[in-house]
Structure formats: structure tokens, C-alpha cells
Enzyme design. Sequence first.
Site, PDB file in Angstrom:
ATOM      1  N   LYS A 145       2.260  -2.924   6.015  1.00 53.37           N
ATOM      2  CA  LYS A 145       2.512  -2.778   4.586  1.00 53.37           C
ATOM      3  C   LYS A 145       3.999  -2.258   4.132  1.00 53.37           C
ATOM      4  CE  LYS A 145      -1.610  -4.220   3.026  1.00 53.37           C
ATOM      5  NZ  LYS A 145      -1.438  -4.951   2.151  1.00 53.37           N
ATOM      6  N   TYR A 178      -1.318  -1.058  10.451  1.00 53.96           N
ATOM      7  CA  TYR A 178      -1.547  -1.531   8.992  1.00 53.96           C
ATOM      8  C   TYR A 178      -0.571  -1.032   7.993  1.00 53.96           C
ATOM      9  CZ  TYR A 178      -3.870  -1.392   4.286  1.00 53.96           C
ATOM     10  OH  TYR A 178      -3.921  -1.700   2.859  1.00 53.96           O
ATOM     11  N   SER A 188       0.888  -1.322   0.114  1.00 54.69           N
ATOM     12  CA  SER A 188      -0.013  -0.024   0.043  1.00 54.69           C
ATOM     13  C   SER A 188       1.051   1.292  -0.015  1.00 54.69           C
ATOM     14  CB  SER A 188      -0.773   0.048   1.439  1.00 54.69           C
ATOM     15  OG  SER A 188      -1.248   1.113   1.388  1.00 54.69           O
TER      16      SER A 188
HETATM   17  N1  LIG Z   1      -8.735  -0.391  -1.686  1.00 53.12           N
HETATM   18  C1  LIG Z   1      -7.609   0.461  -1.405  1.00 53.12           C
HETATM   19  O1  LIG Z   1      -7.464   1.638  -1.472  1.00 53.12           O
HETATM   20  C2  LIG Z   1      -6.106  -0.127  -1.064  1.00 53.12           C
HETATM   21  C3  LIG Z   1      -5.283   0.634  -0.911  1.00 53.12           C
HETATM   22  C4  LIG Z   1      -3.882   0.012  -0.855  1.00 53.12           C
HETATM   23  C5  LIG Z   1      -3.594  -1.174  -0.605  1.00 53.12           C
HETATM   24  N2  LIG Z   1      -4.785  -1.900  -0.567  1.00 53.12           N
HETATM   25  C6  LIG Z   1      -4.570  -3.423  -0.605  1.00 53.12           C
HETATM   26  O2  LIG Z   1      -5.001  -4.365  -1.396  1.00 53.12           O
HETATM   27  C7  LIG Z   1      -5.585  -5.503  -0.893  1.00 53.12           C
HETATM   28  C8  LIG Z   1      -6.850  -5.690  -1.298  1.00 53.12           C
HETATM   29  O3  LIG Z   1      -7.951  -4.745  -0.899  1.00 53.12           O
HETATM   30  P1  LIG Z   1      -9.223  -4.431  -1.230  1.00 53.12           P
HETATM   31  O4  LIG Z   1      -9.306  -2.884  -1.432  1.00 53.12           O
HETATM   32  O5  LIG Z   1      -9.257  -5.071  -2.795  1.00 53.12           O
HETATM   33  O6  LIG Z   1     -10.125  -5.268  -0.429  1.00 53.12           O
HETATM   34  P2  LIG Z   1     -11.898  -5.630  -0.583  1.00 53.12           P
HETATM   35  O7  LIG Z   1     -12.535  -5.003  -1.930  1.00 53.12           O
HETATM   36  O8  LIG Z   1     -12.317  -5.359   0.840  1.00 53.12           O
HETATM   37  O9  LIG Z   1     -11.560  -7.161  -0.716  1.00 53.12           O
HETATM   38  C9  LIG Z   1     -11.126  -8.054  -0.029  1.00 53.12           C
HETATM   39  C10 LIG Z   1     -11.157  -9.465  -0.278  1.00 53.12           C
HETATM   40  O10 LIG Z   1     -10.225 -10.157   0.805  1.00 53.12           O
HETATM   41  C11 LIG Z   1     -10.828 -11.059   1.168  1.00 53.12           C
HETATM   42  N3  LIG Z   1     -10.368 -11.586   2.425  1.00 53.12           N
HETATM   43  C12 LIG Z   1     -10.271 -10.698   3.481  1.00 53.12           C
HETATM   44  N4  LIG Z   1      -9.528 -11.240   4.478  1.00 53.12           N
HETATM   45  C13 LIG Z   1      -9.053 -12.347   3.811  1.00 53.12           C
HETATM   46  C14 LIG Z   1      -8.290 -13.470   4.626  1.00 53.12           C
HETATM   47  N5  LIG Z   1      -7.875 -13.427   5.877  1.00 53.12           N
HETATM   48  N6  LIG Z   1      -7.877 -14.391   3.908  1.00 53.12           N
HETATM   49  C15 LIG Z   1      -8.388 -14.405   2.534  1.00 53.12           C
HETATM   50  N7  LIG Z   1      -9.268 -13.611   1.993  1.00 53.12           N
HETATM   51  C16 LIG Z   1      -9.572 -12.525   2.642  1.00 53.12           C
HETATM   52  C17 LIG Z   1     -12.377 -10.978   1.074  1.00 53.12           C
HETATM   53  O11 LIG Z   1     -13.185 -12.027   0.921  1.00 53.12           O
HETATM   54  P3  LIG Z   1     -13.860 -12.851   2.088  1.00 53.12           P
HETATM   55  O12 LIG Z   1     -14.565 -11.928   3.034  1.00 53.12           O
HETATM   56  O13 LIG Z   1     -14.914 -13.785   1.730  1.00 53.12           O
HETATM   57  O14 LIG Z   1     -12.774 -13.374   2.810  1.00 53.12           O
HETATM   58  C18 LIG Z   1     -12.279 -10.197  -0.221  1.00 53.12           C
HETATM   59  O15 LIG Z   1     -12.283 -11.056  -1.294  1.00 53.12           O
HETATM   60  C19 LIG Z   1      -5.238  -5.543   0.592  1.00 53.12           C
HETATM   61  O16 LIG Z   1      -3.977  -6.211   0.731  1.00 53.12           O
HETATM   62  C20 LIG Z   1      -5.364  -4.197   0.835  1.00 53.12           C
HETATM   63  O17 LIG Z   1      -4.304  -3.734   2.002  1.00 53.12           O
HETATM   64  C21 LIG Z   1      -6.067  -1.496  -0.989  1.00 53.12           C
END
Ligand SMILES: NC(=O)c1ccc[n+]([C@@H]2O[C@H](COP(=O)([O-])OP(=O)(O)OC[C@H]3O[C@@H](n4cnc5c(N)ncnc54)[C@H](OP(=O)(O)O)[C@@H]3O)[C@@H](O)[C@H]2O)c1
Length: 264
Positions: A172, A168, A155
Site C-alpha cells: 500500500k 500488505y 490504506s
Molecule cells: N476495509 C478496510 O478497513 C480497508 C482499509 C484500508 C484499505 N482498504 C482497501 O480497500 C479496498 C477494498 O477493501 P474492502 O474492505 O472493501 O474489501 P471487501 O469488503 O472484502 O471487498 C472485497 C472485494 O474485492 C473483490 N476482490 C477480491 N480479490 C479480487 C481480485 N483479485 N480481483 C478483483 N476483485 C477482487 C471481492 O469480490 P470477489 O470475491 O467476487 O472477487 C469483493 O468485491 C482494498 O484495496 C483494501 O486494501 C480497506
Amino acid sequence: MIGRGIRHLSNMARLNDKVAIVTASTDGIGFAIAKRLAQEGAKVVVSSRNQKNVDEALSKLAKDGLSDRVVGTVCHVGKAEDRKRIFDEAVKLGGLDILISNAAVNPTIGPILECSEQVWDKIFEINVKAAFLLAKDAVPLFQKRGGGKIIFISSVGGHRPFPLLGPYSVSKTALLGLTKAIAGDVATDNITVNCIAPGVIETKFSNAITTEGPIREESLSLIPMKRFGKPDEVASVAAFLASSDANYITGETILVTGGMHARL
Ligand SMILES: NC(=O)c1ccc[n+]([C@@H]2O[C@H](COP(=O)([O-])OP(=O)(O)OC[C@H]3O[C@@H](n4cnc5c(N)ncnc54)[C@H](OP(=O)(O)O)[C@@H]3O)[C@@H](O)[C@H]2O)c1
């Protein structure tokens, strides 16, 4: 319309014959990555903690014409038996070439020094330790195939800690180091290890930031492009790093932030 779709897929078949695992891939960035890798020809193991979410993701991918390229299984990345299951699924598809370690949790919001030991451990268990263990188990499978690609999803907070998301953000930052540490060890095995650090991407995870209100406006003010990113805009970078187009890149982190200023 259908003809155009097929041309689109065949033009991008950089990942034909490759097998990929994408953790946390039933929604958001992980789902977009799974879809893009499958569109580029890979066979993809889709997973998350919840069978219903896995089934829904598979049916969405089937509607996109990708049913023959995706399989699904439950995998909570913090559980050893679940991690074993995703590797078993990949082996059933022929082996493993690509690991996208995307799962993360953020159970707390507040000043870092108010974070409890229990919450700290949870964040590091999922965001860092599970990523390490997945990479450790992927490498022997890559060696059998003569190479492989690991991509960690970090991130922008890893470069520039978010004020109320300290633990968090630090987890990262750890992924940036993990990327370099593993990359050095496996470089002569034709295995690359890279990292993507997204900025604010429109997903459920970032809802609190991207929905209307002062936090949204403040966040947008930090982004030179004045908009949040889309999951597809992270997926395209993951596909590049997973492809042979990125064969000579390892130990690197690509920021996908719309220009947000970020450096360690
Ligand atoms: N969105 C942002 O702005 C952003 C920015 C920087 C980095 N990131 C990073 O990008 C990644 C994905 O984030 P996102 O925004 O796409 O999240 P999201 O839309 O909330 O999706 C989360 C996904 O993770 C699964 N999940 C949650 N906990 C889990 C676990 N312990 N084991 C396996 N699956 C799990 C959820 O499904 P279930 O509930 O069915 O498990 C869902 O498929 C993360 O690493 C996050 O830190 C996101």
C-alpha cells in the site's frame, strides 16, 4: 419518497456522461464507490472475480434505481484477459473517463520477515502490479476522451505499517509512490492521478478488527473519532476526486481515517 430520491440524484450529477471502471466492486468499499459514481450520473463497469457476486451487486444496484447506469463483468485483476474485458466493457459504453483501482489481497498475517517469497509475490502482483497495468491501459483511452481520472485505493497501513500486516502495508506504500510517479507523467494530458488511504472501514476485509474483542478496542483507541468508517465515507471522497471539482488536484493521497495519526 421516490420524488426525494430523484431530487437527490439530480442534485449530485457531477459525473453525467462519464464512464467508470471500479475494480473489486461487488462488495465493501468498491461497491459503495460504484454505487456513488452511478448515483452521480456515471456509467459504471462493476466487477470482481466471481460472476455470482457480480450478478448480486448488479441486482442490488438495480433495486436502488441504477440499472441503466451499471454493467457487470468478471475481472480478477491479476488476469490479463479479465483486465482486457473490463476495458472492452467501458469502450462499449462510449470510452473511459474514470479508473478506480480498488482490488487488494492480504493472504497472510504475521511478522513481515516470516512472509514467504510466494506470498510476497502474490500481494505485490494484485495490490501493485495489477494497479500499474490497469493504469497503463487506461491512459490511452483517457487520451481519446481528452482527459481522465485515476484513483488508487491504498490504506492508512501504507503510511503506518500495521504490525502483523507488513507485506500488505508495504504494497500500500508502493501505491503512494505509484500515484505520484504516474501523475507527473500524465499531468499535461488532463489526467489526474490520486489516491485514497482509508483507515479502518467496516467491511468483510476488516471483520477481524471490527468485531467485538481486544483488537477492536485497541484499534478504536487509535481513532480520534472513536468509530470505524463506513464504505460510503470512502465513496464520497472517490466521487469528489473523480469529478471536475478535483481538476487541479493530482499526485495526492487523501487519508480517510477518522483522524488516525499517520505520516510516512
Ligand atoms: N476495509 C478496510 O478497513 C480497508 C482499509 C484500508 C484499505 N482498504 C482497501 O480497500 C479496498 C477494498 O477493501 P474492502 O474492505 O472493501 O474489501 P471487501 O469488503 O472484502 O471487498 C472485497 C472485494 O474485492 C473483490 N476482490 C477480491 N480479490 C479480487 C481480485 N483479485 N480481483 C478483483 N476483485 C477482487 C471481492 O469480490 P470477489 O470475491 O467476487 O472477487 C469483493 O468485491 C482494498 O484495496 C483494501 O486494501 C480497506
